[in-house]
Design a protein around this motif. Structure first.
Motif, PDB file in Angstrom:
ATOM      1  N   MET A   1       0.864  -1.202   0.000  1.00  0.00           N
ATOM      2  CA  MET A   1       0.000   0.000   0.000  1.00  0.00           C
ATOM      3  C   MET A   1       0.891   1.241   0.000  1.00  0.00           C
ATOM      4  SD  MET A   1      -3.134   0.894   2.587  1.00  0.00           S
ATOM      5  CE  MET A   1      -4.167   2.318   2.285  1.00  0.00           C
ATOM      6  N   THR A   2       0.548   2.217  -0.831  1.00  0.00           N
ATOM      7  CA  THR A   2       1.389   3.411  -0.951  1.00  0.00           C
ATOM      8  C   THR A   2       1.196   4.327   0.242  1.00  0.00           C
ATOM      9  OG1 THR A   2      -0.342   4.549  -2.209  1.00  0.00           O
ATOM     10  CG2 THR A   2       1.296   3.306  -3.454  1.00  0.00           C
ATOM     11  N   GLN A   3       2.225   5.103   0.547  1.00  0.00           N
ATOM     12  CA  GLN A   3       2.165   6.093   1.611  1.00  0.00           C
ATOM     13  C   GLN A   3       1.486   7.366   1.098  1.00  0.00           C
ATOM     14  OE1 GLN A   3       3.151   5.364   4.765  1.00  0.00           O
ATOM     15  NE2 GLN A   3       3.478   3.297   3.930  1.00  0.00           N
ATOM     16  N   PRO A   4       0.899   8.158   2.018  1.00  0.00           N
ATOM     17  CA  PRO A   4       0.210   9.386   1.593  1.00  0.00           C
ATOM     18  C   PRO A   4       1.097  10.327   0.782  1.00  0.00           C
ATOM     19  CG  PRO A   4      -0.363   8.846   3.847  1.00  0.00           C
ATOM     20  CD  PRO A   4       0.699   7.868   3.441  1.00  0.00           C
ATOM     21  N   HIS A   5       2.379  10.459   1.167  1.00  0.00           N
ATOM     22  CA  HIS A   5       3.236  11.391   0.428  1.00  0.00           C
ATOM     23  C   HIS A   5       3.513  10.884  -0.982  1.00  0.00           C
ATOM     24  CE1 HIS A   5       6.260   8.554   2.047  1.00  0.00           C
ATOM     25  NE2 HIS A   5       6.975   8.863   0.977  1.00  0.00           N
ATOM     26  N   GLU A   6       3.533   9.544  -1.152  1.00  0.00           N
ATOM     27  CA  GLU A   6       3.693   8.993  -2.495  1.00  0.00           C
ATOM     28  C   GLU A   6       2.456   9.263  -3.333  1.00  0.00           C
ATOM     29  OE1 GLU A   6       4.487   4.920  -1.806  1.00  0.00           O
ATOM     30  OE2 GLU A   6       6.594   5.216  -1.276  1.00  0.00           O
ATOM     31  N   ASP A   7       1.287   9.153  -2.722  1.00  0.00           N
ATOM     32  CA  ASP A   7       0.044   9.460  -3.434  1.00  0.00           C
ATOM     33  C   ASP A   7       0.006  10.923  -3.851  1.00  0.00           C
ATOM     34  OD1 ASP A   7      -0.960   6.887  -3.235  1.00  0.00           O
ATOM     35  OD2 ASP A   7      -2.012   7.281  -1.340  1.00  0.00           O
ATOM     36  N   VAL A   8       0.432  11.795  -2.952  1.00  0.00           N
ATOM     37  CA  VAL A   8       0.421  13.230  -3.273  1.00  0.00           C
ATOM     38  C   VAL A   8       1.337  13.516  -4.456  1.00  0.00           C
ATOM     39  CG1 VAL A   8       1.030  15.529  -2.441  1.00  0.00           C
ATOM     40  CG2 VAL A   8      -0.221  13.967  -0.961  1.00  0.00           C
ATOM     41  N   ALA A   9       2.511  12.903  -4.470  1.00  0.00           N
ATOM     42  CA  ALA A   9       3.441  13.116  -5.582  1.00  0.00           C
ATOM     43  C   ALA A   9       2.824  12.635  -6.896  1.00  0.00           C
ATOM     44  CB  ALA A   9       4.757  12.382  -5.316  1.00  0.00           C
ATOM     45  N   ARG A  10       2.156  11.506  -6.859  1.00  0.00           N
ATOM     46  CA  ARG A  10       1.508  10.985  -8.067  1.00  0.00           C
ATOM     47  C   ARG A  10       0.346  11.877  -8.484  1.00  0.00           C
ATOM     48  NH1 ARG A  10      -2.524   7.199  -8.223  1.00  0.00           N
ATOM     49  NH2 ARG A  10      -2.066   6.585  -6.065  1.00  0.00           N
ATOM     50  N   TYR A  11      -0.442  12.327  -7.503  1.00  0.00           N
ATOM     51  CA  TYR A  11      -1.552  13.227  -7.821  1.00  0.00           C
ATOM     52  C   TYR A  11      -1.042  14.523  -8.457  1.00  0.00           C
ATOM     53  CZ  TYR A  11      -4.312  10.320  -4.573  1.00  0.00           C
ATOM     54  OH  TYR A  11      -4.940   9.283  -3.934  1.00  0.00           O
ATOM     55  N   ARG A  12       0.061  15.035  -7.921  1.00  0.00           N
ATOM     56  CA  ARG A  12       0.610  16.292  -8.462  1.00  0.00           C
ATOM     57  C   ARG A  12       1.107  16.093  -9.904  1.00  0.00           C
ATOM     58  NH1 ARG A  12       1.177  20.445  -4.923  1.00  0.00           N
ATOM     59  NH2 ARG A  12       1.096  19.969  -2.681  1.00  0.00           N
ATOM     60  N   ALA A  13       1.722  14.941 -10.174  1.00  0.00           N
ATOM     61  CA  ALA A  13       2.178  14.665 -11.534  1.00  0.00           C
ATOM     62  C   ALA A  13       0.993  14.564 -12.487  1.00  0.00           C
ATOM     63  CB  ALA A  13       2.985  13.366 -11.557  1.00  0.00           C
ATOM     64  N   ASN A  14      -0.081  13.890 -12.047  1.00  0.00           N
ATOM     65  CA  ASN A  14      -1.281  13.805 -12.871  1.00  0.00           C
ATOM     66  C   ASN A  14      -1.881  15.189 -13.111  1.00  0.00           C
ATOM     67  OD1 ASN A  14      -1.069  11.020 -12.913  1.00  0.00           O
ATOM     68  ND2 ASN A  14      -2.521  10.704 -11.238  1.00  0.00           N
ATOM     69  N   LEU A  15      -1.930  15.979 -12.050  1.00  0.00           N
ATOM     70  CA  LEU A  15      -2.500  17.321 -12.147  1.00  0.00           C
ATOM     71  C   LEU A  15      -1.707  18.173 -13.132  1.00  0.00           C
ATOM     72  CD1 LEU A  15      -4.371  19.621 -11.273  1.00  0.00           C
ATOM     73  CD2 LEU A  15      -2.848  20.008  -9.306  1.00  0.00           C
ATOM     74  N   GLN A  16      -0.376  18.128 -13.020  1.00  0.00           N
ATOM     75  CA  GLN A  16       0.446  18.936 -13.926  1.00  0.00           C
ATOM     76  C   GLN A  16       0.239  18.517 -15.371  1.00  0.00           C
ATOM     77  OE1 GLN A  16       2.708  21.638 -12.884  1.00  0.00           O
ATOM     78  NE2 GLN A  16       2.097  21.956 -15.020  1.00  0.00           N
ATOM     79  N   ASP A  17       0.139  17.211 -15.610  1.00  0.00           N
ATOM     80  CA  ASP A  17      -0.092  16.722 -16.967  1.00  0.00           C
ATOM     81  C   ASP A  17      -1.417  17.229 -17.515  1.00  0.00           C
ATOM     82  OD1 ASP A  17       0.762  14.661 -19.126  1.00  0.00           O
ATOM     83  OD2 ASP A  17      -1.318  14.131 -18.691  1.00  0.00           O
ATOM     84  N   GLU A  18      -2.457  17.212 -16.693  1.00  0.00           N
ATOM     85  CA  GLU A  18      -3.775  17.681 -17.149  1.00  0.00           C
ATOM     86  C   GLU A  18      -3.789  19.197 -17.364  1.00  0.00           C
ATOM     87  OE1 GLU A  18      -5.785  15.633 -18.101  1.00  0.00           O
ATOM     88  OE2 GLU A  18      -5.560  13.780 -16.966  1.00  0.00           O
ATOM     89  N   ILE A  19      -3.119  19.927 -16.486  1.00  0.00           N
ATOM     90  CA  ILE A  19      -3.030  21.385 -16.645  1.00  0.00           C
ATOM     91  C   ILE A  19      -2.315  21.728 -17.956  1.00  0.00           C
ATOM     92  CG2 ILE A  19      -1.904  23.464 -15.746  1.00  0.00           C
ATOM     93  CD1 ILE A  19      -4.370  22.794 -14.182  1.00  0.00           C
ATOM     94  N   ASP A  20      -1.217  21.029 -18.221  1.00  0.00           N
ATOM     95  CA  ASP A  20      -0.463  21.266 -19.452  1.00  0.00           C
ATOM     96  C   ASP A  20      -1.310  20.968 -20.682  1.00  0.00           C
ATOM     97  OD1 ASP A  20       1.682  21.941 -17.908  1.00  0.00           O
ATOM     98  OD2 ASP A  20       2.808  20.092 -18.262  1.00  0.00           O
ATOM     99  N   SER A  21      -1.996  19.836 -20.659  1.00  0.00           N
ATOM    100  CA  SER A  21      -2.807  19.446 -21.819  1.00  0.00           C
ATOM    101  C   SER A  21      -3.939  20.431 -22.057  1.00  0.00           C
ATOM    102  CB  SER A  21      -3.375  18.036 -21.604  1.00  0.00           C
ATOM    103  OG  SER A  21      -2.349  17.085 -21.520  1.00  0.00           O
ATOM    104  N   ALA A  22      -4.599  20.839 -20.979  1.00  0.00           N
ATOM    105  CA  ALA A  22      -5.716  21.773 -21.124  1.00  0.00           C
ATOM    106  C   ALA A  22      -5.250  23.103 -21.721  1.00  0.00           C
ATOM    107  CB  ALA A  22      -6.380  22.003 -19.769  1.00  0.00           C
ATOM    108  N   ALA A  23      -4.139  23.621 -21.225  1.00  0.00           N
ATOM    109  CA  ALA A  23      -3.627  24.889 -21.736  1.00  0.00           C
ATOM    110  C   ALA A  23      -3.241  24.771 -23.204  1.00  0.00           C
ATOM    111  CB  ALA A  23      -2.423  25.335 -20.902  1.00  0.00           C
ATOM    112  N   LEU A  24      -2.624  23.666 -23.569  1.00  0.00           N
ATOM    113  CA  LEU A  24      -2.203  23.478 -24.959  1.00  0.00           C
ATOM    114  C   LEU A  24      -3.412  23.330 -25.872  1.00  0.00           C
ATOM    115  CD1 LEU A  24      -0.047  23.100 -27.077  1.00  0.00           C
ATOM    116  CD2 LEU A  24       0.166  20.702 -26.377  1.00  0.00           C
ATOM    117  N   TYR A  25      -4.410  22.565 -25.458  1.00  0.00           N
ATOM    118  CA  TYR A  25      -5.597  22.399 -26.290  1.00  0.00           C
ATOM    119  C   TYR A  25      -6.338  23.725 -26.483  1.00  0.00           C
ATOM    120  CZ  TYR A  25      -5.128  17.331 -26.115  1.00  0.00           C
ATOM    121  OH  TYR A  25      -4.683  16.050 -26.257  1.00  0.00           O
ATOM    122  N   ARG A  26      -6.361  24.556 -25.451  1.00  0.00           N
ATOM    123  CA  ARG A  26      -7.013  25.870 -25.606  1.00  0.00           C
ATOM    124  C   ARG A  26      -6.235  26.731 -26.613  1.00  0.00           C
ATOM    125  NH1 ARG A  26     -11.315  27.314 -22.948  1.00  0.00           N
ATOM    126  NH2 ARG A  26     -12.011  26.043 -21.183  1.00  0.00           N
TER     127      ARG A  26
END
Length: 376
Positions: A1-26
């Motif tokens: 089972m992953t630790q909370p800080h590992e989950d946060v790092a993964r969530y942040r990477a996912n978030l950055q990827d989505e932010i980048d894609s959204a800005a580029l598509y706009r």
């Protein structure tokens, strides 16, 4: 089972990827000239923004604050390129990124039971279709081909023949000059030319067979993957058809009606998806590998025959001079023939091809002389 800080790092990477894609598509939506395609890019941006909100909420629950990151420097570079060079200049890169990320949520437990995995796969398919459309759609180059001003229509096969003949001629001429420079006997020069021509022709044929057969096998795997998706996730494939028909200019209502009619027949749906999404003609798959190999073998030998033929009729220095002269004529003719496809000046192109071939022959002749001195 992953630790909370590992989950946060993964969530942040996912978030950055989505932010980048959204800005580029706009940015792509703003620069796209077709209103229908611009609307598709805008819809992609909105979906990516909803994904970003999903991960932002997840981070907020763990750390107490929902982050609001800016687009990364890579995304800003892509946006700059979109604004300066146009959408089609960045579309292949965006398509490759989406293809790489199409399964990024399949193994993430937080995304299970949500629309995220299906939407990411749909985005990859849509970008592949739009990239194919930008390469094969109605554009100025295609109009020029049909109109005939640029002389580019249907010349691929002829161009392959010309280049194959050139390969055979230059490689055999270089081989003959190298052996002649080493001052070997006429029979040795002839046997070397024959062996080199045959080896080169076999190599060309094998390379062509592997290339065409590999392409056919790749196309077949892509078709089977599309068949599997149509079998297991027909709703996603229907939405893909809707997007495809919207990209062709149909209204959302018209696109959905057509997609519903097509998806009802699995064979028709598969044929449509393979042609429109993958850009593959299932009736052809790149042609016959054996036919391609045979034609490559023959055209290479045809080119090799030009420097080799004088060696069959003459001996000694006369044979070498005649081989070089025949090759020079052949090189000039090939250079002139190339202008059928390029539209340039035949005389200049012929001289350029002659100079290139002569330089190659001179290099091998010099190497042969050095080799001959070394062994005598």
């Amino acid at each position: 089972m992953t630790q909370p800080h590992e989950d946060v790092a993964r969530y942040r990477a996912n978030l950055q990827d989505e932010i980048d894609s959204a800005a580029l598509y706009r940015a792509m939506a703003e620069e796209e000239r077709s209103p229908e395609i611009a609307e598709l890019y805008l819809r992609l941006a909105q979906v990516e923004e909803s994904h970003a909100a999903f991960w932002r909420r997840r981070i907020g629950k763990l750390v107490g604050v929902e982050p609001a990151p800016r687009p990364s420097w890579r995304a800003r570079v892509m946006i700059w390129a979109t604004q300066r060079l146009g959408v089609n200049a960045v579309l292949p890169t965006v398509m490759n990124q989406e293809a790489t990320n199409r399964t990024m949520y399949d193994s993430q437990r937080e995304a299970q039971g949500t629309a995220l995995p299906a939407q990411e796969r749909s985005h990859a398919r849509l970008l592949a279709h739009l990239a194919s459309r930008s390469r094969h759609g109605w554009n100025g180059a295609r109009y020029a081909q049909l109109e005939g001003r640029h002389g580019a229509g249907g010349g691929n096969t002829l161009r392959a023949v010309v280049l194959g003949v050139n390969d055979g001629l230059v490689s055999t001429l270089s081989l003959v000059m190298g052996v002649a420079g080493a001052a070997f006997s006429s029979s040795t020069v002839l046997m070397t030319a024959a062996a080199g021509a045959l080896a080169g022709a076999c190599s060309m044929a094998m390379g062509e067979w592997i290339s065409v057969q590999s392409s056919r096998e790749l196309y077949q795997r892509q078709i089977e993957a599309e068949r599997d998706e149509l079998e297991h996730v027909p709703a996603e494939e229907k939405e893909e058809l809707v997007l495809i028909y919207q990209a062709k200019g149909f209204s959302p209502e018209e696109a959905r009606t057509i997609a519903s009619r097509v998806i009802s027949d699995k064979d028709s749906a598969l044929d449509t998806l393979v042609r429109e999404e993958l850009g593959i003609n299932p009736d052809d798959l790149g042609g016959s590998a054996w036919a391609a190999a045979g034609s490559s073998f023959l055209v290479f030998l045809l080119g090799a025959l030009v420097p080799a033929a004088p060696l069959l009729l003459l001996e000694g220095e006369q044979a070498i001079v005649a081989s070089a002269a025949a090759s020079g004529v052949g090189l000039f003719a090939i250079g002139a023939a190339i202008t059928v496809f390029t539209g340039g000046g035949a005389f200049r192109s012929g001289l350029r091809q002659l100079a290139i071939g002569a330089a190659a022959a001179a290099v091998t002749y010099g190497a042969g002389m050095l080799f001959g001195v070394a062994i005598h």
